[in-house]
Design an enzyme around this catalytic site. Structure first.
Site, PDB file in Angstrom:
ATOM      1  N   SER A 140      56.516   5.948 -52.120  1.00 57.69           N
ATOM      2  CA  SER A 140      55.493   5.326 -51.294  1.00 57.69           C
ATOM      3  C   SER A 140      55.880   3.903 -50.896  1.00 57.69           C
ATOM      4  O   SER A 140      56.856   3.679 -50.213  1.00 57.69           O
ATOM      5  CB  SER A 140      54.143   5.364 -52.028  1.00 57.69           C
TER       6      SER A 140
ATOM      7  N   ASP B 139      51.630   7.394 -45.553  1.00 61.75           N
ATOM      8  CA  ASP B 139      50.292   7.902 -45.868  1.00 61.75           C
ATOM      9  C   ASP B 139      49.264   6.775 -45.929  1.00 61.75           C
ATOM     10  O   ASP B 139      48.091   7.015 -46.206  1.00 61.75           O
ATOM     11  CB  ASP B 139      50.279   8.716 -47.166  1.00 61.75           C
TER      12      ASP B 139
END
EC number: 5.4.2.10
Length: 451
Positions: free
Chosen positions: A102, A247
């Protein structure tokens, strides 16, 4: 059971160190592959990744594990996490994998797993996979004539771009908007600029040259200052910053002001409430979301449901209670009408559509409430249980008493790093700083004493 591998967002750690080793990745592939085999059909798994150097190692190890379990592997290459969640369902796969850490630096990596419904795995399934990692699972693997095959899949970028575009009304165009898009040298470096351009915008892409090492490096949603600078430089209408796996999203208005996930959720909640698209009479956020968001919603007779930190827990609460908007202050925003996970590009498109409909600057549209003063500090830990110290407990109790009903206090260990996060917010900024500093000092003293 206490998890040794899985944290708040899959498995994560420094590449080539436990648990992010090739051996663990292969065994996770074996265990997950065996867990999701159901029926006599050829079982398949889709595997995406971001742009980290270590992605090659983890990807190949997981392919070996899945093939050993008898699953066919569809390799997607660098692609956003929400695209993996979408393609699990689109390709009727039994499981999806995103190899990414991430927003972390390049030297970290992680494994995120999705079920056939496109949702991240529950704690129960993660526990089942963990228990298999500690057993001799080789005895349950496929016979020589039932091994899986692996192949690269073409056209997945086009599928995701079309999916993202379809979340807007058919007649919606972004023509007339100059947009800077910061892809964090990560997974969306191809798809995000292309989607915006195809929708009619003038696109200025930055940080779209990944080299295996520069993902999230002074860029993306965790470092939006370079985006703000570029917005000023090219006189853009808005800036969009994604993180390494795309995301999450942070917005920068035409003045360079940063719009975080709380403001974005407020915008979407108000817009969808007015158009009667908001389901459940409120939204879901975590304990870290600003008190100002809660007050903003309350003034509109909307509720704020809070969960522990982690977009997976937000999604679980949304599903359980029937709400269709949720997210985190960091920019994970889940719009379940469209996606099963946070999707930075789709969320940004909702913001852009709202700006186009109102025909007003981003600075007027995106800032929905005045945030309550909030301070967050991280304290590095080296093991032990500092939150159980009598001195730390006393500092916390004192902080809660001083804040009273005009503020909040949240203290939690990080699920991905050796940190304790101390957050306080309230109407008195000096008091907020003071109580956080007192707690941080108390935690630091326990670390010194342990040393």
């Amino acid at each position: 059971m206490s998890k040794q591998y899985f944290g708040t967002d899959g498995i994560r750690g420094r590449a080539n160190r436990f648990p992010m080793t090739a051996e663990v990745a292969m065994r996770v592939g074996m265990a997950a592959g065996l867990t999701f085999q159901n029926g006599s059909h050829r079982h398949r798994v889709v595997v995406g990744k971001d742009t980290r150097l270590s992605g090659y190692m983890i990807e190949n190890a997981m392919v070996a594990g899945f093939c050993a379990a008898g699953m066919d592997v569809f390799l997607l290459g660098p692609i956003p996490t929400p695209a993996v969640a979408m393609l699990v369902r689109s390709l009727r796969a039994d499981i999806g994998v995103m190899i990414s850490a991430s927003h972390n630096p390049f030297h970290d990596n992680g494994i995120k797993l999705f079920g056939p419904d496109g949702y991240k795995l529950s704690d129960q399934i993660e526990n089942r996979i963990e228990s298999m990692l500690h057993r001799d699972i080789e005895l349950a693997l496929a016979d020589a004539d039932s091994l899986g095959r692996a192949k690269r899949v073409d056209g997945v970028h086009d599928r995701y771009i079309e999916f993202a575009k379809r979340t807007l009304p058919r007649d919606m165009s972004l023509a007339g908007l100059r947009i800077v898009i910061d892809c964090a040298n990560g997974a969306a470096y191809k798809v995000a600029p292309a989607a915006l351009w195809e929708l009619g915008a003038e696109v200025v892409p930055i940080h779209v040259d990944p080299n295996g090492f520069n993902i999230n490096q002074d860029c993306g949603s965790t470092h939006p200052m370079s985006l703000a600078k570029k917005v000023h430089e090219v006189r853009a209408d808005i800036g969009i910053a994604l993180d390494g796996d795309a995301d999450r999203v942070v917005i920068v208005d035409e003045n360079g002001t940063i719009i975080d996930g709380d403001q974005i959720m407020a915008l979407v909640a108000q817009s969808w409430h007015e158009s009667e698209k908001l389901v459940g009479g409120g939204i879901v956020a975590t304990v870290m979301s600003n008190l100002g968001l809660e007050r903003f919603l309350r003034e509109r007779d909307l509720s704020l449901h809070r969960t522990k930190v982690g977009d997976r827990y937000v999604v679980e609460h949304m599903r359980e209670h029937g709400l269709n908007v949720g997210g985190e202050q960091s920019g994970h925003v889940i719009l379940s009408d469209f996606s099963t996970s946070g999707d930075g590009l789709v969320t940004a498109l909702q913001v852009l559509a709202h700006i186009k409909r109102l025909d007003r600057p981003a600075s007027e549209v995106c800032r929905k409430f005045e945030p309550v003063p909030q301070v967050l500090k991280n304290v590095h830990t080296s093991g032990g249980k500092p939150l159980e110290s009598a001195a730390v407990k006393a500092a916390i109790a004192d902080a809660e008493a001083r804040l009273g009903e005009s503020g909040r206090l949240v203290i939690r260990p990080s699920g991905t790093e050796p940190l304790i996060r101390v957050m306080a917010e309230g109407d008195n900024p000096d008091l907020v700083v003071a109580v956080v500093d007192n707690i941080v000092e108390a935690i630091a003293e326990t670390r010194t004493a342990a040393a």
